[in-house]
Design a protein around this motif. Structure first.
Motif, PDB file in Angstrom:
ATOM      1  N   ILE A  33      32.915  41.852  41.350  1.00  0.00           N
ATOM      2  CA  ILE A  33      33.966  42.746  40.846  1.00  0.00           C
ATOM      3  C   ILE A  33      35.012  42.962  41.940  1.00  0.00           C
ATOM      4  O   ILE A  33      36.222  42.910  41.676  1.00  0.00           O
ATOM      5  N   ALA A  34      34.554  43.158  43.168  1.00  0.00           N
ATOM      6  CA  ALA A  34      35.483  43.308  44.299  1.00  0.00           C
ATOM      7  C   ALA A  34      36.290  42.024  44.487  1.00  0.00           C
ATOM      8  O   ALA A  34      37.509  42.085  44.719  1.00  0.00           O
ATOM      9  N   ASP A  35      35.623  40.874  44.378  1.00  0.00           N
ATOM     10  CA  ASP A  35      36.331  39.590  44.503  1.00  0.00           C
ATOM     11  C   ASP A  35      37.398  39.440  43.416  1.00  0.00           C
ATOM     12  O   ASP A  35      38.509  38.994  43.695  1.00  0.00           O
ATOM     13  N   ALA A  36      37.050  39.796  42.187  1.00  0.00           N
ATOM     14  CA  ALA A  36      38.008  39.680  41.083  1.00  0.00           C
ATOM     15  C   ALA A  36      39.214  40.581  41.329  1.00  0.00           C
ATOM     16  O   ALA A  36      40.355  40.175  41.097  1.00  0.00           O
ATOM     17  N   ASN A  37      38.954  41.783  41.798  1.00  0.00           N
ATOM     18  CA  ASN A  37      40.054  42.716  42.052  1.00  0.00           C
ATOM     19  C   ASN A  37      40.908  42.305  43.240  1.00  0.00           C
ATOM     20  O   ASN A  37      42.088  42.658  43.301  1.00  0.00           O
ATOM     21  N   ALA A  38      40.327  41.575  44.176  1.00  0.00           N
ATOM     22  CA  ALA A  38      41.074  41.123  45.358  1.00  0.00           C
ATOM     23  C   ALA A  38      41.735  39.760  45.142  1.00  0.00           C
ATOM     24  O   ALA A  38      42.536  39.330  45.981  1.00  0.00           O
ATOM     25  N   ARG A  43      43.680  31.992  38.815  1.00  0.00           N
ATOM     26  CA  ARG A  43      42.725  30.922  39.131  1.00  0.00           C
ATOM     27  C   ARG A  43      41.592  31.452  39.989  1.00  0.00           C
ATOM     28  O   ARG A  43      40.419  31.213  39.710  1.00  0.00           O
ATOM     29  N   ASN A  44      41.917  32.200  41.023  1.00  0.00           N
ATOM     30  CA  ASN A  44      40.881  32.765  41.888  1.00  0.00           C
ATOM     31  C   ASN A  44      40.090  33.859  41.168  1.00  0.00           C
ATOM     32  O   ASN A  44      38.895  34.009  41.389  1.00  0.00           O
ATOM     33  N   GLY A  45      40.767  34.612  40.329  1.00  0.00           N
ATOM     34  CA  GLY A  45      40.076  35.615  39.534  1.00  0.00           C
ATOM     35  C   GLY A  45      39.077  34.986  38.576  1.00  0.00           C
ATOM     36  O   GLY A  45      38.006  35.535  38.324  1.00  0.00           O
ATOM     37  N   GLN A  46      39.420  33.817  38.044  1.00  0.00           N
ATOM     38  CA  GLN A  46      38.518  33.108  37.121  1.00  0.00           C
ATOM     39  C   GLN A  46      37.254  32.642  37.832  1.00  0.00           C
ATOM     40  O   GLN A  46      36.178  32.621  37.237  1.00  0.00           O
ATOM     41  N   VAL A  47      37.357  32.301  39.099  1.00  0.00           N
ATOM     42  CA  VAL A  47      36.170  31.902  39.866  1.00  0.00           C
ATOM     43  C   VAL A  47      35.170  33.061  39.898  1.00  0.00           C
ATOM     44  O   VAL A  47      33.978  32.884  39.634  1.00  0.00           O
ATOM     45  N   ALA A  48      35.647  34.252  40.198  1.00  0.00           N
ATOM     46  CA  ALA A  48      34.771  35.431  40.223  1.00  0.00           C
ATOM     47  C   ALA A  48      34.201  35.700  38.837  1.00  0.00           C
ATOM     48  O   ALA A  48      33.009  36.010  38.690  1.00  0.00           O
ATOM     49  N   SER A  49      35.025  35.556  37.814  1.00  0.00           N
ATOM     50  CA  SER A  49      34.574  35.774  36.443  1.00  0.00           C
ATOM     51  C   SER A  49      33.477  34.783  36.061  1.00  0.00           C
ATOM     52  O   SER A  49      32.455  35.164  35.468  1.00  0.00           O
ATOM     53  N   ASP A  50      33.657  33.530  36.403  1.00  0.00           N
ATOM     54  CA  ASP A  50      32.644  32.509  36.112  1.00  0.00           C
ATOM     55  C   ASP A  50      31.329  32.829  36.824  1.00  0.00           C
ATOM     56  O   ASP A  50      30.249  32.648  36.254  1.00  0.00           O
ATOM     57  N   GLN A  51      31.424  33.317  38.044  1.00  0.00           N
ATOM     58  CA  GLN A  51      30.214  33.679  38.785  1.00  0.00           C
ATOM     59  C   GLN A  51      29.524  34.897  38.173  1.00  0.00           C
ATOM     60  O   GLN A  51      28.294  34.998  38.200  1.00  0.00           O
ATOM     61  N   PRO A 163      40.601  42.370  36.556  1.00  0.00           N
ATOM     62  CA  PRO A 163      41.977  42.440  36.059  1.00  0.00           C
ATOM     63  C   PRO A 163      42.510  41.125  35.505  1.00  0.00           C
ATOM     64  O   PRO A 163      43.609  41.099  34.956  1.00  0.00           O
ATOM     65  N   TRP A 164      41.727  40.046  35.608  1.00  0.00           N
ATOM     66  CA  TRP A 164      42.195  38.738  35.174  1.00  0.00           C
ATOM     67  C   TRP A 164      41.681  38.327  33.804  1.00  0.00           C
ATOM     68  O   TRP A 164      41.894  37.195  33.373  1.00  0.00           O
ATOM     69  N   LEU A 165      41.026  39.225  33.099  1.00  0.00           N
ATOM     70  CA  LEU A 165      40.537  38.894  31.762  1.00  0.00           C
ATOM     71  C   LEU A 165      41.693  38.476  30.866  1.00  0.00           C
ATOM     72  O   LEU A 165      42.770  39.084  30.909  1.00  0.00           O
ATOM     73  N   SER A 166      41.467  37.486  30.023  1.00  0.00           N
ATOM     74  CA  SER A 166      42.537  37.051  29.108  1.00  0.00           C
ATOM     75  C   SER A 166      42.919  38.175  28.146  1.00  0.00           C
ATOM     76  O   SER A 166      44.074  38.239  27.698  1.00  0.00           O
ATOM     77  N   GLU A 167      41.998  39.068  27.853  1.00  0.00           N
ATOM     78  CA  GLU A 167      42.274  40.180  26.943  1.00  0.00           C
ATOM     79  C   GLU A 167      43.307  41.153  27.507  1.00  0.00           C
ATOM     80  O   GLU A 167      43.815  41.995  26.765  1.00  0.00           O
ATOM     81  N   ARG A 168      43.655  41.032  28.772  1.00  0.00           N
ATOM     82  CA  ARG A 168      44.640  41.942  29.370  1.00  0.00           C
ATOM     83  C   ARG A 168      45.966  41.902  28.625  1.00  0.00           C
ATOM     84  O   ARG A 168      46.693  42.889  28.575  1.00  0.00           O
ATOM     85  N   HIS A 169      46.246  40.774  28.001  1.00  0.00           N
ATOM     86  CA  HIS A 169      47.504  40.622  27.271  1.00  0.00           C
ATOM     87  C   HIS A 169      47.570  41.507  26.030  1.00  0.00           C
ATOM     88  O   HIS A 169      48.657  41.760  25.514  1.00  0.00           O
ATOM     89  N   LEU A 170      46.427  42.003  25.586  1.00  0.00           N
ATOM     90  CA  LEU A 170      46.411  42.901  24.427  1.00  0.00           C
ATOM     91  C   LEU A 170      47.034  44.265  24.738  1.00  0.00           C
ATOM     92  O   LEU A 170      47.339  45.023  23.824  1.00  0.00           O
ATOM     93  N   LEU A 171      47.214  44.570  26.029  1.00  0.00           N
ATOM     94  CA  LEU A 171      47.792  45.843  26.444  1.00  0.00           C
ATOM     95  C   LEU A 171      49.306  45.765  26.679  1.00  0.00           C
ATOM     96  O   LEU A 171      49.943  46.779  26.960  1.00  0.00           O
ATOM     97  N   ALA A 172      49.869  44.582  26.558  1.00  0.00           N
ATOM     98  CA  ALA A 172      51.297  44.387  26.825  1.00  0.00           C
ATOM     99  C   ALA A 172      52.151  45.041  25.733  1.00  0.00           C
ATOM    100  O   ALA A 172      51.679  45.320  24.629  1.00  0.00           O
TER     101      ALA A 172
END
Length: 184
Positions: A33-38, A43-51, A163-172
């Motif tokens: 979670i810290a990695d995703a936020n940092a 692309r880098n956020g997706q690595v944390a998500s995959d893990q 913060p890199w979830l694809s669903e983030r676009h639902l808040l736009a």
């Protein structure tokens, strides 16, 4: 035929034995979670998500892993009834393993049984409060149930963890969970 017999034996064995305690992944998950936020970019956020997904998909034992994997193969081949049965077997065998509920909820979601999905997502989050997949799935489920404010709040919690979830676009602006008065 041979596969069906092995699957049946594993399912029967799984129901006859006691599932071991699910591994504690909380320290690893908090680090991811810290990695995703940092992460500086998606692309880098997706690595944390995959893990994160690799952690959640680590079942408590070999029997549970086989049932989980079978259900996921069934889902991938659009055998939703078979997948639901597999995840139901997993939940029966391992009632304290959050991913069993999350996967069963996903099948209910795909079948548009949003009420059933919500029950399983709530249980998954009781067991694993920072399960980002269950959090975002719950947001989508609430949205489909017409509970826009609850969906928005749930999605914001999920995005606090990734913060890199694809669903983030639902808040736009203009999106289904965007600011009031801005819907398309």
């Amino acid at each position: 035929m041979r596969y069906a017999i092995v699957a049946l034996l594993l399912s029967s064995r799984a129901l006859a034995e006691t599932c071991p305690t699910a591994p504690d992944i909380s320290v690893e998950l908090q680090a991811l979670i810290a990695d995703a936020n940092a992460a500086p970019d998606e692309r880098n956020g997706q690595v944390a998500s995959d893990q994160m997904w690799q952690l959640w998909l680590r079942a408590p034992d070999a029997a549970a892993q086989e049932v989980l994997d079978r259900g996921m193969r069934q889902r991938s081949s659009f055998d939703f009834a078979g997948a639901y049965d597999s995840f139901d077997t997993l939940v029966s065998y391992c009632p304290d393993y959050a991913e069993g509920y999350n996967q069963r909820a996903f099948i209910s979601f795909l079948r548009e049984d949003f009420s059933a999905a919500l029950i399983d997502l709530d249980r998954a989050l009781d067991l694993s409060p920072d399960h980002v997949g269950a959090q975002s799935g719950r947001a989508l489920t609430l949205m489909n149930l017409g509970r826009r404010d609850d969906a928005r709040a749930q999605l914001e919690k999920a995005l606090a963890n990734n913060p890199w979830l694809s669903e983030r676009h639902l808040l736009a602006d203009g999106a289904p969970l965007g600011p009031e008065g801005q819907e398309l």
